[in-house]
Design an enzyme around this catalytic site. Structure first.
Site, PDB file in Angstrom:
ATOM      1  NE  ARG A  80      -2.664   0.780   3.628  1.00  0.00           N
ATOM      2  CZ  ARG A  80      -2.671  -0.534   4.344  1.00  0.00           C
ATOM      3  NH1 ARG A  80      -3.098  -1.081   3.656  1.00  0.00           N
ATOM      4  NH2 ARG A  80      -1.741  -0.073   5.664  1.00  0.00           N
ATOM      5  CE1 TYR A 134     -13.093  18.490 -13.102  1.00  0.00           C
ATOM      6  CE2 TYR A 134     -11.753  17.661 -11.317  1.00  0.00           C
ATOM      7  CZ  TYR A 134     -12.253  17.449 -12.878  1.00  0.00           C
ATOM      8  OH  TYR A 134     -12.322  16.491 -13.007  1.00  0.00           O
ATOM      9  CG  ASP A 206      -6.752  21.569 -10.971  1.00  0.00           C
ATOM     10  OD1 ASP A 206      -5.385  20.897 -11.489  1.00  0.00           O
ATOM     11  OD2 ASP A 206      -7.461  20.973 -10.583  1.00  0.00           O
ATOM     12  CE  LYS A 231      -8.890  15.613 -16.956  1.00  0.00           C
ATOM     13  NZ  LYS A 231      -8.514  15.132 -16.154  1.00  0.00           N
TER      14      LYS A 231
END
Length: 418
Positions: A80, A134, A206, A231
């Site tokens: 993890r 966003y 962002d 992206k």
């Protein structure tokens, strides 16, 4: 090798220092330590870090187990917490963000935003978020955080004086985006972050649109830079991932919170992101060049009221973009002059080279309708006088020939009028 902790620190392959090379060179070199690309005792090696699939990391003895491992990339502990494939990607992203001490990976961009906000805010705190952020950022601010007694308010990112007045005694963090989602306003990040720092407020941005290649967010005053790696970094529309990069001790707070929530990315996706990262610079350069050609052409169309592309000379925010940015990307919007919803639908449905779908930053061009008024507290468009019908279209320009894209848009405009 699977039982030995790996040394931490920057990439030093063949004596190279990412601090002294240009971004194009760093894109190729970072995240390729010898420990991750060579087998001990064997000559030579491989170009890319292998995909390490493992949930269990082994210890040499019970004494080794009891000693534990540092909570940082480069130390085997448990799956993890990642392995060499994820560590290589995180190290590469850190090296590309000037001023960062570390990067945490998340299974999506939204996960990176939400977890970062939750890590840095406490019950009773207030978040200010840019009104043109966003939409999922806005949803997290007004929905998710509210459940934890964290209040949130939108502010106009173009009003620097108003921002200073908006900061209250409970304000602890400001969430920025540059340019703004859908409407592409460019705000003065150095000015906003200077005000925030003076008042003891953290700033998170962002930075997906330009990436650190086009906008070094920490150097411009931000405390944390978040990206949707889905992206530009992925670049091929085949993975979901996000990241947060910051200095200490903030990155440690974000890392701990991510571990509390069990946030982890798969090594296979990390390998895909590493592959995309190597070509991100040339893809961004080409998509930016093509986007400018398409945006300039759209300005000449009678059907278009305004082109919202800060990279265009004379566009709103161009002066700030030219001052603060060294690159852009293929994403921008435009508004229709005289059209209704059905006409816009005919336009979009007639496109052949543009897919209709969310996300962006891949090699293929995309188009979606945009109606920012429903998710804005302030002006829906940079200038109401230029909004035309108020109906917009967002384009993501890919790697196709711009001339072919322009011909496709020409056919779509013709269909809109029928």
């Amino acid at each position: 090798m699977g039982r030995r902790p790996l040394a931490t620190g920057g990439n030093r392959r063949r004596g190279l220092s990412e601090d002294t090379h240009k971004p194009a060179t760093r894109l190729v070199e970072v995240g390729r330590r010898k420990q991750w690309t060579r087998v001990e005792g064997q000559p030579g090696g491989v170009v890319n870090p292998p995909v390490w699939r493992s949930s269990t990391h082994l210890y040499d003895s019970t004494a080794d187990l009891a000693q534990g491992r540092p909570n940082a990339d480069g130390h085997f502990y448990y799956g993890r917490r990642g392995g060499p494939t994820q560590w290589a990607l995180a190290e590469a992203l850190t090296a590309l963000e000037p001023g960062a001490d570390g990067t945490e990976l998340f299974p999506s961009g939204v996960a990176a935003i939400s977890c970062t906000l939750m890590a840095l805010l406490r019950p009773g705190d207030e978040l200010l978020f840019a009104d043109n952020a966003y939409e999922p950022t806005r949803t997290a601010a007004l929905g998710l955080l509210k459940r934890f007694d964290i209040s949130a308010r939108a502010f106009d990112p173009l009003d620097v004086d108003g921002f200073a007045q908006a900061i209250g005694p409970a304000t602890k963090l400001v969430m920025l985006e540059n340019p703004g989602s859908l409407t592409m306003e460019v705000c003065d990040i150095p000015a906003l972050t200077a005000i925030a720092r003076e008042k003891g407020v953290l700033s998170v941005i962002d930075n997906t649109w330009a990436s650190p290649l086009g906008f070094p967010a920490l150097e411009r005053g931000c405390d944390v830079s978040v990206m949707s790696l889905t992206k530009h970094v992925g670049g091929h529309s085949d993975l979901m991932m996000g990241s947060a990069s910051a200095k200490q001790p903030l990155i440690e707070r974000i890392r701990n919170h991510a571990q509390f929530l069990g946030q982890v990315v798969s090594p296979d996706d990390a390998a895909l992101a590493l592959r995309g990262l190597r070509t991100m610079g040339v893809r961004l350069e080409q998509s930016t060049k093509s986007a400018l050609a398409v945006a300039d052409w759209l300005q000449s169309r009678s059907e278009v009221a305004s082109v919202l592309c800060p990279m265009l000379p004379g566009a709103p925010g161009y002066d700030i973009w030219q001052r603060d940015f060294s690159g852009g990307c293929g994403l921008f919007s435009f508004t229709l002059r005289d059209a209704d919803v059905r006409a816009r639908a005919r336009f979009l449905d007639s496109l052949e080279l543009f897919g209709i779908g969310f996300s962006w930053g891949g090699y293929e061009s995309l188009a979606i309708p945009v109606d920012p008024a429903r998710v804005r507290d302030f002006n829906a468009w940079p200038s109401d006088a230029d909004a035309g019908s108020g109906l917009g279209v967002r384009l993501s320009i890919g790697l196709e020939d711009p001339g072919d894209l322009i011909r496709d848009l020409t056919r779509a405009f013709a269909a809109m009028e029928t």
